[in-house]
Structure formats: structure tokens, C-alpha cells
Design a protein around this motif. Structure first.
Motif, PDB file in Angstrom:
ATOM      1  N   ALA A  89       0.824  -1.206   0.000  1.00 21.91           N
ATOM      2  CA  ALA A  89       0.000   0.000   0.000  1.00 21.91           C
ATOM      3  C   ALA A  89       0.861   1.260   0.000  1.00 21.91           C
ATOM      4  N   SER A 198       2.244  -4.069   4.832  1.00 16.22           N
ATOM      5  CA  SER A 198       1.051  -3.561   4.145  1.00 16.22           C
ATOM      6  C   SER A 198       0.696  -4.392   2.916  1.00 16.22           C
ATOM      7  N   ARG A 202      -4.044  -5.467   6.877  1.00 16.70           N
ATOM      8  CA  ARG A 202      -4.961  -4.365   6.554  1.00 16.70           C
ATOM      9  C   ARG A 202      -5.323  -3.578   7.810  1.00 16.70           C
ATOM     10  N   GLN A 203      -5.688  -2.327   7.604  1.00 14.94           N
ATOM     11  CA  GLN A 203      -6.287  -1.521   8.656  1.00 14.94           C
ATOM     12  C   GLN A 203      -7.505  -0.832   8.073  1.00 14.94           C
ATOM     13  N   HIS A 204      -8.667  -1.281   8.465  1.00 14.22           N
ATOM     14  CA  HIS A 204      -9.915  -0.730   7.946  1.00 14.22           C
ATOM     15  C   HIS A 204      -9.949   0.788   8.086  1.00 14.22           C
ATOM     16  N   SER A 209      -3.394   1.724   4.243  1.00 18.99           N
ATOM     17  CA  SER A 209      -3.673   0.313   4.003  1.00 18.99           C
ATOM     18  C   SER A 209      -4.460   0.150   2.718  1.00 18.99           C
ATOM     19  N   LYS A 210      -4.286  -0.999   2.065  1.00 23.61           N
ATOM     20  CA  LYS A 210      -5.154  -1.346   0.950  1.00 23.61           C
ATOM     21  C   LYS A 210      -6.539  -1.676   1.490  1.00 23.61           C
ATOM     22  N   VAL A 212      -9.637  -3.763   2.596  1.00 27.18           N
ATOM     23  CA  VAL A 212      -9.610  -5.030   3.310  1.00 27.18           C
ATOM     24  C   VAL A 212      -9.749  -6.214   2.361  1.00 27.18           C
ATOM     25  N   HIS A 216      -3.475  -9.645  -2.130  1.00 27.92           N
ATOM     26  CA  HIS A 216      -2.134  -9.339  -1.645  1.00 27.92           C
ATOM     27  C   HIS A 216      -1.264  -8.727  -2.752  1.00 27.92           C
TER      28      HIS A 216
END
Length: 221
Positions: A89, A198, A202-204, A209-210, A212, A216
Motif C-alpha cells: 500500500a 502492508s 490491513r487496517q480498515h 492500508s489497501k 480489506v 495481496h
């Protein structure tokens, strides 16, 4: 603009600078106590808090960290313009060419005035982010050197009574470069870990972040 609207539109920077102020004040307070303990052990009178803020002990600790942070961010901004990491990301797409919007012929009336110029002014503006970050690094490096020289001379005087050294002398010591390298290595390790993690994690809701559900192998933008 109302205070609520301003806070909403600038929440991220307000949170970052707010945290900075809290932690730099705490650093100053704890550093003041540490230095006074050292002074008392050496049979010297304790410092007042405001005097402490002008000492090499505080300045060295402050600026050696600023130095590494600005080196990391300036280098990262510059390197991501030329290097890619498939699936990360933090990377532009592997096959992405320069964006059309990066060139003055695609500027609009709403574009920044400097982006619509030509020649040297255009070159400087299109690289201004990395230039300013790396300039902050150089200023922090110099401030670290000067404050570190002051702290080094004080410690030498307290411990051995040695004659003071100049900033150029201190630049050639292992002590100065040890201070710098212990911070530089950690900054690049942290960024490298973020780049690789990254790809898979993920981080919503975070732009770092990409999505969710993204694969990959999909590079974030």
C-alpha cells in the motif's frame, strides 16, 4: 470556519502536533530530573527547569531524534518516486508512469501557482516536499552536532576535567555517530516493516492500508 469545522478538517495534524507537545514537555521534565541527578552526583548545583531547556543535554536528545525522523521521511518521499514494492500500500503500481497531473501543461486555474510555472521554479516546486524534509534533516543534524558538542564538553569536564572540543572535533567522534546511527537504523527498519506488512495486513479505513478485500498482489494507491 467554525472551531468544530476547523477541528474536523484538520483532526489528523492537530492530533499529531498535540501528541508532539505532550511528549516533548514530558521529555523535558524527565530529562531535567536525569541531568540534575547527574549534576548532584558530580557535586554540582541542580539546574532550574528553564535553564535546562538551553542545555546540550536537552538539545542533543531532542535534535538527534528530529534528525533521524526527517531523514527517514525525506528519503521515503524521494525513494517512493522511483522505487516500487509489488503489493504494498506504500508503493505506486509497478507499471505506473508519471502522472499527467505532475506536469504544468495539465495545470488548471485551481492548481497551485508554482505548479503552473516553468524552468527552475517548476523543478523546485515539483520536488519541494523532499527538498524541505531533507532541509529539516540538515538543520536538525547541525543542531544535534552543536548541542551534542555542548553536552560532550560538559560531561568531559565533570568526569575528567578535559579541555572542550569544537563541533568539528565532536563530528569526528564515535559518540556523535553512535547517537545518529542508533536512530537512523530504527527509522529505516520501521518503514521497511510497514512497506512489507502492508502487502499482507490491513487496517480498515486507513489510507496507509489497501482495502480489506484487496488481493495481496494489488498495489495500493
Amino acid at each position: 470556519m467554525s472551531i468544530r469545522s476547523f477541528a474536523r478538517h484538520n483532526g489528523l495534524s492537530l492530533a499529531m502536533f498535540g501528541a508532539f507537545l505532550v511528549f516533548v514537555v514530558l521529555q523535558a521534565i524527565f530529562g531535567w530530573h536525569v541531568r540534575n541527578e547527574e549534576l548532584l552526583q558530580a557535586g554540582q548545583p541542580a539546574d532550574g527547569f528553564w535553564h535546562y531547556l538551553g542545555t546540550g543535554h536537552f538539545g542533543e536528545a531532542l535534535f538527534e531524534n528530529w534528525e533521524s525522523e526527517f531523514l527517514q521521511m525525506g528519503s521515503y518521499v524521494l525513494l517512493t518516486a522511483y522505487l516500487v514494492q509489488r503489493g504494498s500500500a506504500e508503493s505506486k503500481p509497478v507499471d505506473q508512469k508519471d502522472r499527467a497531473e505532475d506536469y504544468p501543461q495539465h495545470a488548471t486555474s485551481g492548481s497551485p501557482r508554482w505548479s503552473r510555472t516553468h524552468g527552475a521554479a517548476q523543478v523546485i516546486y515539483r520536488n519541494s516536499l523532499s527538498i524541505v524534509l531533507l532541509a529539516f534533516f540538515l538543520m536538525s543534524f547541525l543542531a544535534h552536532l552543536l548541542a551534542g558538542t555542548s553536552e560532550y564538553n560538559e560531561q568531559q569536564a565533570l568526569q575528567t576535567g578535559a579541555a572542550p572540543v569544537t563541533p568539528l572535533d565532536f563530528l569526528g567522534t564515535s559518540e556523535f555517530w553512535f547517537q545518529s546511527m542508533q536512530n537512523w537504523q530504527s527509522e529505516f527498519l520501521a518503514v521497511g516493516v510497514l512497506v512489507v506488512l502492508s502487502v499482507f495486513l490491513r487496517q480498515h479505513g486507513s489510507p496507509e492500508s489497501k482495502a480489506v478485500t484487496a488481493t495481496h498482489g494489488q498495489t495500493g494507491e
